[in-house]
Scaffold this motif. Structure first.
Motif, PDB file in Angstrom:
ATOM      1  N   VAL A 149       7.021  -8.657   1.138  1.00 28.37           N
ATOM      2  CA  VAL A 149       7.871  -8.193   0.031  1.00 28.37           C
ATOM      3  C   VAL A 149       7.010  -7.738  -1.144  1.00 28.37           C
ATOM      4  CG1 VAL A 149       9.580  -8.947  -1.668  1.00 28.37           C
ATOM      5  CG2 VAL A 149       9.866  -9.549   0.726  1.00 28.37           C
ATOM      6  N   GLY A 150       5.990  -8.488  -1.484  1.00 27.84           N
ATOM      7  CA  GLY A 150       5.099  -8.084  -2.572  1.00 27.84           C
ATOM      8  C   GLY A 150       4.415  -6.762  -2.285  1.00 27.84           C
ATOM      9  N   GLY A 151       3.918  -6.606  -1.058  1.00 28.94           N
ATOM     10  CA  GLY A 151       3.268  -5.354  -0.684  1.00 28.94           C
ATOM     11  C   GLY A 151       4.223  -4.175  -0.717  1.00 28.94           C
ATOM     12  N   LEU A 152       5.449  -4.364  -0.241  1.00 26.63           N
ATOM     13  CA  LEU A 152       6.425  -3.273  -0.247  1.00 26.63           C
ATOM     14  C   LEU A 152       6.840  -2.872  -1.662  1.00 26.63           C
ATOM     15  CD1 LEU A 152       8.701  -4.174   2.795  1.00 26.63           C
ATOM     16  CD2 LEU A 152       7.068  -2.292   2.597  1.00 26.63           C
ATOM     17  N   ILE A 153       7.022  -3.852  -2.521  1.00 28.71           N
ATOM     18  CA  ILE A 153       7.374  -3.533  -3.914  1.00 28.71           C
ATOM     19  C   ILE A 153       6.226  -2.772  -4.570  1.00 28.71           C
ATOM     20  CG2 ILE A 153       7.783  -4.538  -6.202  1.00 28.71           C
ATOM     21  CD1 ILE A 153       9.377  -6.759  -4.786  1.00 28.71           C
ATOM     22  N   GLY A 154       5.001  -3.234  -4.365  1.00 26.66           N
ATOM     23  CA  GLY A 154       3.843  -2.540  -4.931  1.00 26.66           C
ATOM     24  C   GLY A 154       3.695  -1.134  -4.391  1.00 26.66           C
ATOM     25  N   TRP A 155       3.899  -0.954  -3.082  1.00 20.68           N
ATOM     26  CA  TRP A 155       3.807   0.363  -2.469  1.00 20.68           C
ATOM     27  C   TRP A 155       4.857   1.315  -3.044  1.00 20.68           C
ATOM     28  CZ3 TRP A 155       7.434   2.785   0.767  1.00 20.68           C
ATOM     29  CH2 TRP A 155       6.986   3.946   1.372  1.00 20.68           C
ATOM     30  N   ALA A 156       6.090   0.813  -3.206  1.00 21.60           N
ATOM     31  CA  ALA A 156       7.158   1.655  -3.753  1.00 21.60           C
ATOM     32  C   ALA A 156       6.873   2.038  -5.206  1.00 21.60           C
ATOM     33  CB  ALA A 156       8.500   0.933  -3.644  1.00 21.60           C
ATOM     34  N   LEU A 157       6.404   1.091  -5.985  1.00 26.95           N
ATOM     35  CA  LEU A 157       6.098   1.398  -7.381  1.00 26.95           C
ATOM     36  C   LEU A 157       4.914   2.352  -7.491  1.00 26.95           C
ATOM     37  CD1 LEU A 157       6.648  -2.078  -9.086  1.00 26.95           C
ATOM     38  CD2 LEU A 157       8.087  -0.044  -9.273  1.00 26.95           C
ATOM     39  N   ASP A 158       3.935   2.192  -6.616  1.00 24.11           N
ATOM     40  CA  ASP A 158       2.801   3.119  -6.604  1.00 24.11           C
ATOM     41  C   ASP A 158       3.256   4.543  -6.285  1.00 24.11           C
ATOM     42  OD1 ASP A 158       0.577   1.702  -7.395  1.00 24.11           O
ATOM     43  OD2 ASP A 158       0.127   0.971  -5.374  1.00 24.11           O
ATOM     44  N   ARG A 159       4.140   4.679  -5.342  1.00 22.22           N
ATOM     45  CA  ARG A 159       4.646   6.018  -5.006  1.00 22.22           C
ATOM     46  C   ARG A 159       5.437   6.605  -6.174  1.00 22.22           C
ATOM     47  NH1 ARG A 159       5.039   8.084   0.399  1.00 22.22           N
ATOM     48  NH2 ARG A 159       6.761   9.285  -0.476  1.00 22.22           N
ATOM     49  N   TRP A 160       6.195   5.739  -6.850  1.00 17.02           N
ATOM     50  CA  TRP A 160       7.038   6.219  -7.950  1.00 17.02           C
ATOM     51  C   TRP A 160       6.180   6.623  -9.155  1.00 17.02           C
ATOM     52  CZ3 TRP A 160      10.782   2.832 -11.224  1.00 17.02           C
ATOM     53  CH2 TRP A 160      11.688   3.655 -11.899  1.00 17.02           C
ATOM     54  N   PHE A 161       5.215   5.786  -9.508  1.00 17.60           N
ATOM     55  CA  PHE A 161       4.386   6.050 -10.684  1.00 17.60           C
ATOM     56  C   PHE A 161       3.114   6.837 -10.363  1.00 17.60           C
ATOM     57  CE2 PHE A 161       6.426   1.991 -12.282  1.00 17.60           C
ATOM     58  CZ  PHE A 161       7.254   2.632 -13.187  1.00 17.60           C
ATOM     59  N   GLY A 162       2.748   6.955  -9.123  1.00 16.50           N
ATOM     60  CA  GLY A 162       1.532   7.663  -8.741  1.00 16.50           C
ATOM     61  C   GLY A 162       0.262   6.942  -9.136  1.00 16.50           C
ATOM     62  N   SER A 163       0.278   5.641  -9.042  1.00 13.28           N
ATOM     63  CA  SER A 163      -0.870   4.833  -9.487  1.00 13.28           C
ATOM     64  C   SER A 163      -1.564   4.152  -8.314  1.00 13.28           C
ATOM     65  CB  SER A 163      -0.390   3.778 -10.484  1.00 13.28           C
ATOM     66  OG  SER A 163       0.565   2.941  -9.878  1.00 13.28           O
ATOM     67  N   ARG A 164      -1.609   4.788  -7.171  1.00 17.92           N
ATOM     68  CA  ARG A 164      -2.175   4.168  -5.971  1.00 17.92           C
ATOM     69  C   ARG A 164      -3.581   3.668  -6.185  1.00 17.92           C
ATOM     70  NH1 ARG A 164      -0.019   8.551  -1.733  1.00 17.92           N
ATOM     71  NH2 ARG A 164       2.141   8.181  -2.217  1.00 17.92           N
ATOM     72  N   PRO A 165      -3.996   2.602  -5.685  1.00 20.12           N
ATOM     73  CA  PRO A 165      -3.367   1.488  -4.988  1.00 20.12           C
ATOM     74  C   PRO A 165      -3.147   0.282  -5.892  1.00 20.12           C
ATOM     75  CG  PRO A 165      -5.700   1.312  -4.594  1.00 20.12           C
ATOM     76  CD  PRO A 165      -5.470   2.507  -5.520  1.00 20.12           C
ATOM     77  N   TRP A 166      -3.237   0.480  -7.194  1.00 21.55           N
ATOM     78  CA  TRP A 166      -3.297  -0.673  -8.103  1.00 21.55           C
ATOM     79  C   TRP A 166      -2.046  -1.543  -8.094  1.00 21.55           C
ATOM     80  CZ3 TRP A 166      -7.960  -1.650  -8.748  1.00 21.55           C
ATOM     81  CH2 TRP A 166      -8.886  -0.629  -8.834  1.00 21.55           C
ATOM     82  N   LEU A 167      -0.884  -0.954  -8.177  1.00 24.44           N
ATOM     83  CA  LEU A 167       0.322  -1.783  -8.192  1.00 24.44           C
ATOM     84  C   LEU A 167       0.547  -2.479  -6.855  1.00 24.44           C
ATOM     85  CD1 LEU A 167       2.784   0.378 -10.294  1.00 24.44           C
ATOM     86  CD2 LEU A 167       1.586  -1.701 -10.968  1.00 24.44           C
ATOM     87  N   MET A 168       0.148  -1.822  -5.787  1.00 24.21           N
ATOM     88  CA  MET A 168       0.286  -2.461  -4.475  1.00 24.21           C
ATOM     89  C   MET A 168      -0.616  -3.690  -4.379  1.00 24.21           C
ATOM     90  SD  MET A 168      -0.034  -0.766  -0.773  1.00 24.21           S
ATOM     91  CE  MET A 168      -0.427  -1.726   0.638  1.00 24.21           C
ATOM     92  N   VAL A 169      -1.826  -3.584  -4.887  1.00 25.91           N
ATOM     93  CA  VAL A 169      -2.739  -4.730  -4.872  1.00 25.91           C
ATOM     94  C   VAL A 169      -2.194  -5.855  -5.745  1.00 25.91           C
ATOM     95  CG1 VAL A 169      -5.048  -5.504  -5.548  1.00 25.91           C
ATOM     96  CG2 VAL A 169      -4.766  -3.322  -4.344  1.00 25.91           C
ATOM     97  N   VAL A 170      -1.718  -5.505  -6.928  1.00 22.36           N
ATOM     98  CA  VAL A 170      -1.193  -6.526  -7.855  1.00 22.36           C
ATOM     99  C   VAL A 170       0.020  -7.224  -7.252  1.00 22.36           C
ATOM    100  CG1 VAL A 170      -0.054  -6.838 -10.089  1.00 22.36           C
ATOM    101  CG2 VAL A 170      -2.117  -5.443  -9.935  1.00 22.36           C
ATOM    102  N   PHE A 171       0.972  -6.455  -6.729  1.00 24.56           N
ATOM    103  CA  PHE A 171       2.176  -7.063  -6.184  1.00 24.56           C
ATOM    104  C   PHE A 171       1.916  -7.778  -4.860  1.00 24.56           C
ATOM    105  CE2 PHE A 171       4.246  -4.673  -9.447  1.00 24.56           C
ATOM    106  CZ  PHE A 171       5.361  -5.439  -9.755  1.00 24.56           C
ATOM    107  N   PHE A 172       0.930  -7.325  -4.100  1.00 29.00           N
ATOM    108  CA  PHE A 172       0.541  -8.048  -2.893  1.00 29.00           C
ATOM    109  C   PHE A 172       0.021  -9.434  -3.260  1.00 29.00           C
ATOM    110  CE2 PHE A 172      -2.404  -9.247   0.481  1.00 29.00           C
ATOM    111  CZ  PHE A 172      -1.603  -9.087   1.601  1.00 29.00           C
TER     112      PHE A 172
END
Length: 112
Positions: free
Chosen positions: A55-78
Motif C-alpha cells: 500500500v505504501g509503495g502504491l500510494i508513493g507510485w501514484a503520487l509520483d506519477r501525479w506530481f512528476g517527482s519520481r522516485p522520491w515519493l515512492m521511496v518515502v511512502f514505501f
C-alpha cells in the motif's frame, strides 16, 4: 393455515438437530486445533506485514506519477508503509499472545 400438514420451520430445525445428534453425537464446543489456528495466525500476520509495503509503495507510485517527482515519493511512502506494516505486525502479535495466554489460563483453571 392451521390445518396445514407441513411442519413449521422451527419444528423441522429441531428434528434435524435431533437426528444429527443421534448420528454424529453432540457437537464439540472445543476450540479449533492449535495447528490450524497457528497457521491461520501466521498467514494473517504475514499478509498484514506485506500489505503495509504494498500500500505504501502504491500510494508513493501514484503520487509520483501525479506530481512528476519520481522516485522520491515512492521511496518515502514505501518506508512509511514498511513502518506501518511493522507496527501492525507487532500489535497483532501482542494481541494473539494475550489471547493465547488467556485461553491457557482458562484451560488450566477449568482442569484443576
Amino acid at each position: 393455515m392451521a390445518d396445514d400438514p407441513l411442519p413449521s420451520l422451527a419444528d423441522l430445525d429441531r428434528r434435524l438437530k435431533e437426528a444429527r445428534n443421534d448420528v454424529l453425537g453432540p457437537p464439540e464446543r472445543d476450540a479449533p486445533s492449535r495447528t490450524s489456528s497457528a497457521f491461520g495466525s501466521a498467514m494473517r500476520l504475514g499478509v498484514e506485514f506485506a500489505s503495509g509495503f504494498v500500500v505504501g509503495g502504491l500510494i508513493g507510485w501514484a503520487l509520483d506519477r501525479w506530481f512528476g517527482s519520481r522516485p522520491w515519493l515512492m521511496v518515502v511512502f514505501f518506508l512509511l508503509g514498511a513502518a506501518a506494516g511493522t507496527l501492525n505486525l507487532i500489535r497483532s502479535a501482542r494481541r494473539l499472545q494475550a489471547e493465547a495466554e488467556a485461553s491457557e489460563e482458562q484451560d488450566s483453571s477449568t482442569r484443576g
